[in-house]
Write a protein that holds these residues in place. Sequence first.
Motif, mmCIF file in Angstrom:
data_model
loop_
_atom_site.group_PDB
_atom_site.id
_atom_site.type_symbol
_atom_site.label_atom_id
_atom_site.label_comp_id
_atom_site.label_asym_id
_atom_site.label_seq_id
_atom_site.Cartn_x
_atom_site.Cartn_y
_atom_site.Cartn_z
ATOM 1 N N PHE A 161 0.977 -1.140 -0.210
ATOM 2 C CA PHE A 161 0.000 0.145 -0.187
ATOM 3 C C PHE A 161 0.807 1.151 0.070
ATOM 4 O O PHE A 161 0.551 2.224 -0.926
ATOM 5 N N VAL A 162 1.911 1.284 0.754
ATOM 6 C CA VAL A 162 2.492 2.475 0.895
ATOM 7 C C VAL A 162 3.573 2.725 -0.103
ATOM 8 O O VAL A 162 3.747 3.700 -0.760
ATOM 9 N N MET A 163 4.103 1.562 -0.985
ATOM 10 C CA MET A 163 4.771 1.680 -2.061
ATOM 11 C C MET A 163 4.059 2.177 -3.403
ATOM 12 O O MET A 163 4.008 2.942 -4.006
ATOM 13 N N GLY A 164 2.508 1.555 -3.323
ATOM 14 C CA GLY A 164 1.788 2.009 -4.368
ATOM 15 C C GLY A 164 1.190 3.507 -4.393
ATOM 16 O O GLY A 164 1.324 4.239 -5.207
ATOM 17 N N ALA A 165 1.235 3.910 -2.926
ATOM 18 C CA ALA A 165 1.022 5.424 -2.714
ATOM 19 C C ALA A 165 2.024 6.356 -3.306
ATOM 20 O O ALA A 165 1.905 7.217 -3.892
ATOM 21 N N LEU A 166 3.385 5.880 -2.683
ATOM 22 C CA LEU A 166 4.343 6.758 -3.468
ATOM 23 C C LEU A 166 4.641 6.548 -5.071
ATOM 24 O O LEU A 166 4.854 7.701 -5.501
ATOM 25 N N VAL A 167 4.656 5.533 -5.388
ATOM 26 C CA VAL A 167 4.518 5.357 -7.123
ATOM 27 C C VAL A 167 3.491 6.371 -7.498
ATOM 28 O O VAL A 167 3.643 6.832 -8.583
ATOM 29 N N GLY A 168 2.259 6.043 -6.805
ATOM 30 C CA GLY A 168 1.224 7.024 -7.630
ATOM 31 C C GLY A 168 1.216 8.456 -7.374
ATOM 32 O O GLY A 168 1.034 9.428 -8.389
ATOM 33 N N ALA A 169 1.637 8.778 -6.193
ATOM 34 C CA ALA A 169 2.230 10.489 -6.085
ATOM 35 C C ALA A 169 3.259 10.807 -7.001
ATOM 36 O O ALA A 169 3.002 11.898 -7.507
ATOM 37 N N THR A 170 4.078 9.812 -7.170
ATOM 38 C CA THR A 170 5.287 10.174 -7.975
ATOM 39 C C THR A 170 4.683 10.539 -9.503
ATOM 40 O O THR A 170 5.057 11.614 -10.147
ATOM 41 N N LEU A 171 4.009 9.574 -10.025
ATOM 42 C CA LEU A 171 3.482 9.592 -11.438
ATOM 43 C C LEU A 171 2.664 10.791 -11.377
ATOM 44 O O LEU A 171 2.445 11.617 -12.562
ATOM 45 N N PHE A 172 1.928 11.195 -10.554
ATOM 46 C CA PHE A 172 0.923 12.453 -10.279
ATOM 47 C C PHE A 172 1.728 13.468 -10.566
ATOM 48 O O PHE A 172 1.459 14.462 -11.280
ATOM 49 N N TYR A 173 2.722 13.801 -9.796
ATOM 50 C CA TYR A 173 3.340 15.148 -9.944
ATOM 51 C C TYR A 173 4.390 15.095 -11.146
ATOM 52 O O TYR A 173 4.409 15.975 -11.793
ATOM 53 N N LEU A 174 4.921 13.950 -11.707
ATOM 54 C CA LEU A 174 5.663 13.948 -12.938
ATOM 55 C C LEU A 174 4.387 14.442 -14.092
ATOM 56 O O LEU A 174 4.923 15.248 -15.003
ATOM 57 N N ALA A 175 3.208 13.809 -14.087
ATOM 58 C CA ALA A 175 2.100 14.277 -15.121
ATOM 59 C C ALA A 175 1.716 15.806 -14.984
ATOM 60 O O ALA A 175 1.588 16.386 -15.955
ATOM 61 N N LEU A 176 1.658 16.219 -13.698
ATOM 62 C CA LEU A 176 1.604 17.579 -13.377
ATOM 63 C C LEU A 176 2.584 18.271 -13.790
ATOM 64 O O LEU A 176 2.478 19.412 -14.559
ATOM 65 N N TRP A 177 3.735 18.170 -13.690
ATOM 66 C CA TRP A 177 5.076 18.615 -14.124
ATOM 67 C C TRP A 177 5.204 18.896 -15.565
ATOM 68 O O TRP A 177 5.533 19.843 -16.189
ATOM 69 N N TRP A 178 4.800 17.638 -16.122
ATOM 70 C CA TRP A 178 4.572 17.490 -17.583
ATOM 71 C C TRP A 178 3.946 18.554 -18.235
ATOM 72 O O TRP A 178 4.069 19.171 -19.378
ATOM 73 N N ARG A 179 2.463 18.480 -17.631
ATOM 74 C CA ARG A 179 1.505 19.549 -18.008
ATOM 75 C C ARG A 179 2.056 20.903 -18.068
ATOM 76 O O ARG A 179 1.381 21.677 -18.975
#
Length: 182
Positions: A161-179
Motif C-alpha cells: 500500500f505504501v509503495m503504491g501510494a509513493l509510486v502513484g504520487a510520483t506519477l501524479f507529480y510527473l504528469a502535473l510537471w509535464w503538463r
Amino acid sequence: MNEHSPSVQDKTSELKDAVRRARLEDAERSEVIAELRTAALARLELVAAAVAPVLAELPEGIDLFDHGLVAGERPRFYVDVLAFVEVDRDRRTFRFLVDTRHGRRLLAASEDVDVIRRAVTDYVARRLVEREKALAADASPAAAPSHEAAGRHGGDLLFAFVMGALVGATLFYLALWWRILE
C-alpha cells in the motif's frame, strides 16, 4: 319496599361471603402449589445426591460445572449453565435438558434416578472432551505459524500500500510537471 327484594345489607354480606370463599380457595391453591414445589425439590435432591460423586471427580481448576439446586416456579438441578434436570408435569418423571443454539433439547427422561445419573455423567464427559479439544487447538504448534504468517501477510499488505501510494504520487507529480512544461 318489596319483601322479596334483597336489602343492601344482604347484598353486602353476600359479597363479603364470596370474597371470603375466594380467599380460602386461593390459600388452598397456594398450599397445593407449595407442596408440589416442595415435592419436586425433594425429588431433585435425589438426583443431586446421585450425581454428587460424579461431580466430585472433576479435575481441580475446571469451572465449567457450576451445579446446584434452584428452587423457583419450576425447581431445577443445574449441572452447568446450559444443562439442568427438572421434574415433569406428571411429578414422577425426571427430564434432563440442555439449551442449545437451536433451542432446548431433551437428553434423557426417566422415572429412574440412575438413568438420569448416567445421562448427566455422559454429558459431563462430553463437555470435558470438548474442553480438552479446544485447549489442544489453542496450544497446538500449527496454530503459532499461522499467526506468524498472518502477521507477515499484514506487513506485506502495508508495504504494498505504501509503495503504491509513493509510486502513484510520483506519477501524479510527473504528469502535473509535464503538463506545466507544455
